[in-house]
Design a protein around this motif. Sequence first.
Motif, PDB file in Angstrom:
ATOM      1  N   CYS A   1       0.836  -1.204   0.000  1.00  0.00           N
ATOM      2  CA  CYS A   1       0.000   0.000   0.000  1.00  0.00           C
ATOM      3  C   CYS A   1       0.873   1.257   0.000  1.00  0.00           C
ATOM      4  O   CYS A   1       1.688   1.463   0.904  1.00  0.00           O
ATOM      5  N   LEU A   2       0.686   2.112  -1.004  1.00  0.00           N
ATOM      6  CA  LEU A   2       1.447   3.352  -1.110  1.00  0.00           C
ATOM      7  C   LEU A   2       1.288   4.215   0.138  1.00  0.00           C
ATOM      8  O   LEU A   2       2.273   4.725   0.677  1.00  0.00           O
ATOM      9  N   PHE A   3       0.069   4.375   0.635  1.00  0.00           N
ATOM     10  CA  PHE A   3      -0.145   5.250   1.785  1.00  0.00           C
ATOM     11  C   PHE A   3       0.426   4.653   3.065  1.00  0.00           C
ATOM     12  O   PHE A   3       0.929   5.393   3.918  1.00  0.00           O
ATOM     13  N   CYS A   4       0.386   3.349   3.219  1.00  0.00           N
ATOM     14  CA  CYS A   4       1.043   2.714   4.369  1.00  0.00           C
ATOM     15  C   CYS A   4       2.547   2.978   4.314  1.00  0.00           C
ATOM     16  O   CYS A   4       3.175   3.239   5.352  1.00  0.00           O
ATOM     17  N   LYS A   5       3.116   2.941   3.115  1.00  0.00           N
ATOM     18  CA  LYS A   5       4.549   3.221   2.953  1.00  0.00           C
ATOM     19  C   LYS A   5       4.866   4.671   3.286  1.00  0.00           C
ATOM     20  O   LYS A   5       5.919   4.970   3.858  1.00  0.00           O
ATOM     21  N   ILE A   6       3.961   5.592   2.947  1.00  0.00           N
ATOM     22  CA  ILE A   6       4.168   7.002   3.292  1.00  0.00           C
ATOM     23  C   ILE A   6       4.154   7.174   4.802  1.00  0.00           C
ATOM     24  O   ILE A   6       5.025   7.842   5.366  1.00  0.00           O
ATOM     25  N   VAL A   7       3.202   6.565   5.482  1.00  0.00           N
ATOM     26  CA  VAL A   7       3.133   6.657   6.947  1.00  0.00           C
ATOM     27  C   VAL A   7       4.412   6.123   7.585  1.00  0.00           C
ATOM     28  O   VAL A   7       4.924   6.699   8.545  1.00  0.00           O
ATOM     29  N   LYS A   8       4.941   5.031   7.036  1.00  0.00           N
ATOM     30  CA  LYS A   8       6.163   4.429   7.592  1.00  0.00           C
ATOM     31  C   LYS A   8       7.428   5.185   7.204  1.00  0.00           C
ATOM     32  O   LYS A   8       8.513   4.874   7.678  1.00  0.00           O
ATOM     33  N   GLY A   9       7.324   6.184   6.322  1.00  0.00           N
ATOM     34  CA  GLY A   9       8.488   6.955   5.899  1.00  0.00           C
ATOM     35  C   GLY A   9       9.267   6.307   4.782  1.00  0.00           C
ATOM     36  O   GLY A   9      10.360   6.760   4.446  1.00  0.00           O
ATOM     37  N   GLU A  10       8.719   5.270   4.174  1.00  0.00           N
ATOM     38  CA  GLU A  10       9.404   4.576   3.081  1.00  0.00           C
ATOM     39  C   GLU A  10       9.245   5.294   1.747  1.00  0.00           C
ATOM     40  O   GLU A  10      10.047   5.091   0.836  1.00  0.00           O
ATOM     41  N   VAL A  11       8.211   6.114   1.620  1.00  0.00           N
ATOM     42  CA  VAL A  11       7.968   6.909   0.426  1.00  0.00           C
ATOM     43  C   VAL A  11       7.846   8.357   0.885  1.00  0.00           C
ATOM     44  O   VAL A  11       7.100   8.643   1.826  1.00  0.00           O
ATOM     45  N   PRO A  12       8.572   9.276   0.247  1.00  0.00           N
ATOM     46  CA  PRO A  12       8.525  10.663   0.704  1.00  0.00           C
ATOM     47  C   PRO A  12       7.184  11.329   0.388  1.00  0.00           C
ATOM     48  O   PRO A  12       6.514  10.993  -0.583  1.00  0.00           O
ATOM     49  N   ALA A  13       6.820  12.263   1.244  1.00  0.00           N
ATOM     50  CA  ALA A  13       5.619  13.067   1.057  1.00  0.00           C
ATOM     51  C   ALA A  13       5.833  14.396   1.787  1.00  0.00           C
ATOM     52  O   ALA A  13       6.622  14.475   2.724  1.00  0.00           O
ATOM     53  N   THR A  14       5.117  15.413   1.325  1.00  0.00           N
ATOM     54  CA  THR A  14       5.168  16.706   1.992  1.00  0.00           C
ATOM     55  C   THR A  14       4.091  16.715   3.066  1.00  0.00           C
ATOM     56  O   THR A  14       2.918  16.992   2.807  1.00  0.00           O
ATOM     57  N   VAL A  15       4.496  16.394   4.273  1.00  0.00           N
ATOM     58  CA  VAL A  15       3.579  16.257   5.403  1.00  0.00           C
ATOM     59  C   VAL A  15       3.199  17.651   5.909  1.00  0.00           C
ATOM     60  O   VAL A  15       4.067  18.500   6.108  1.00  0.00           O
ATOM     61  N   VAL A  16       1.892  17.865   6.114  1.00  0.00           N
ATOM     62  CA  VAL A  16       1.419  19.150   6.604  1.00  0.00           C
ATOM     63  C   VAL A  16       0.749  19.049   7.971  1.00  0.00           C
ATOM     64  O   VAL A  16       0.534  20.065   8.630  1.00  0.00           O
ATOM     65  N   HIS A  17       0.415  17.833   8.393  1.00  0.00           N
ATOM     66  CA  HIS A  17      -0.302  17.662   9.653  1.00  0.00           C
ATOM     67  C   HIS A  17      -0.187  16.200  10.072  1.00  0.00           C
ATOM     68  O   HIS A  17      -0.265  15.312   9.233  1.00  0.00           O
ATOM     69  N   GLU A  18      -0.021  15.984  11.372  1.00  0.00           N
ATOM     70  CA  GLU A  18       0.011  14.614  11.879  1.00  0.00           C
ATOM     71  C   GLU A  18      -0.557  14.595  13.281  1.00  0.00           C
ATOM     72  O   GLU A  18      -0.295  15.497  14.077  1.00  0.00           O
ATOM     73  N   THR A  19      -1.360  13.580  13.551  1.00  0.00           N
ATOM     74  CA  THR A  19      -1.862  13.343  14.898  1.00  0.00           C
ATOM     75  C   THR A  19      -1.491  11.907  15.260  1.00  0.00           C
ATOM     76  O   THR A  19      -0.869  11.193  14.466  1.00  0.00           O
ATOM     77  N   GLU A  20      -1.923  11.483  16.413  1.00  0.00           N
ATOM     78  CA  GLU A  20      -1.655  10.109  16.826  1.00  0.00           C
ATOM     79  C   GLU A  20      -2.286   9.097  15.864  1.00  0.00           C
ATOM     80  O   GLU A  20      -1.744   8.026  15.643  1.00  0.00           O
ATOM     81  N   THR A  21      -3.407   9.468  15.261  1.00  0.00           N
ATOM     82  CA  THR A  21      -4.153   8.518  14.428  1.00  0.00           C
ATOM     83  C   THR A  21      -4.233   8.886  12.952  1.00  0.00           C
ATOM     84  O   THR A  21      -4.707   8.080  12.147  1.00  0.00           O
ATOM     85  N   THR A  22      -3.799  10.097  12.572  1.00  0.00           N
ATOM     86  CA  THR A  22      -3.907  10.532  11.176  1.00  0.00           C
ATOM     87  C   THR A  22      -2.591  11.078  10.656  1.00  0.00           C
ATOM     88  O   THR A  22      -1.707  11.474  11.414  1.00  0.00           O
ATOM     89  N   TYR A  23      -2.516  11.120   9.338  1.00  0.00           N
ATOM     90  CA  TYR A  23      -1.337  11.620   8.642  1.00  0.00           C
ATOM     91  C   TYR A  23      -1.866  12.404   7.446  1.00  0.00           C
ATOM     92  O   TYR A  23      -2.774  11.921   6.755  1.00  0.00           O
ATOM     93  N   ALA A  24      -1.346  13.591   7.198  1.00  0.00           N
ATOM     94  CA  ALA A  24      -1.834  14.410   6.088  1.00  0.00           C
ATOM     95  C   ALA A  24      -0.667  14.971   5.293  1.00  0.00           C
ATOM     96  O   ALA A  24       0.322  15.428   5.864  1.00  0.00           O
ATOM     97  N   PHE A  25      -0.820  14.939   3.979  1.00  0.00           N
ATOM     98  CA  PHE A  25       0.258  15.367   3.094  1.00  0.00           C
ATOM     99  C   PHE A  25      -0.325  15.948   1.812  1.00  0.00           C
ATOM    100  O   PHE A  25      -1.475  15.673   1.448  1.00  0.00           O
TER     101      PHE A  25
END
Length: 119
Positions: free
Chosen positions: A9-33
């Motif tokens: 899963c591309l988004f699972c890889k982004i959360v794990k830091g395996e795929v770069p993304a421009t992160v703008v917001h993060e909480t304990e349960t969410t990730y936004a880019f």
Amino acid sequence: MAGEPQADCLFCKIVKGEVPATVVHETETTYAFRDINPQAPTHVLVIPKVHYPDAATLAAADPQAAADMLTAAGEIAAQEKIDGTGFRIVLNTGAGAGQTVFHAHAHVLGGRGLQWPPG
């Protein structure tokens, strides 16, 4: 298993830091880019850190994670200063609706007029 990270899963890889993304917001349960193909001046993807294939499955299996995703979307709209002029939260569910990454996610769009009905 639903809820668990998926190796393909591309988004699972982004959360794990395996795929770069421009992160703008993060909480304990969410990730936004930022979306790599923006459809508006502000186009941010908000995902739950848990893996479910679409918004409907997420809402049925983990309503709190779905609520957290919507709360984060509102926080991002305020952060991006589009909350006062209007913004749209889009949850595509299924290929026929335009979903291309099968990890539940919300698009936060704003910064220009958004027509109705959408495409």
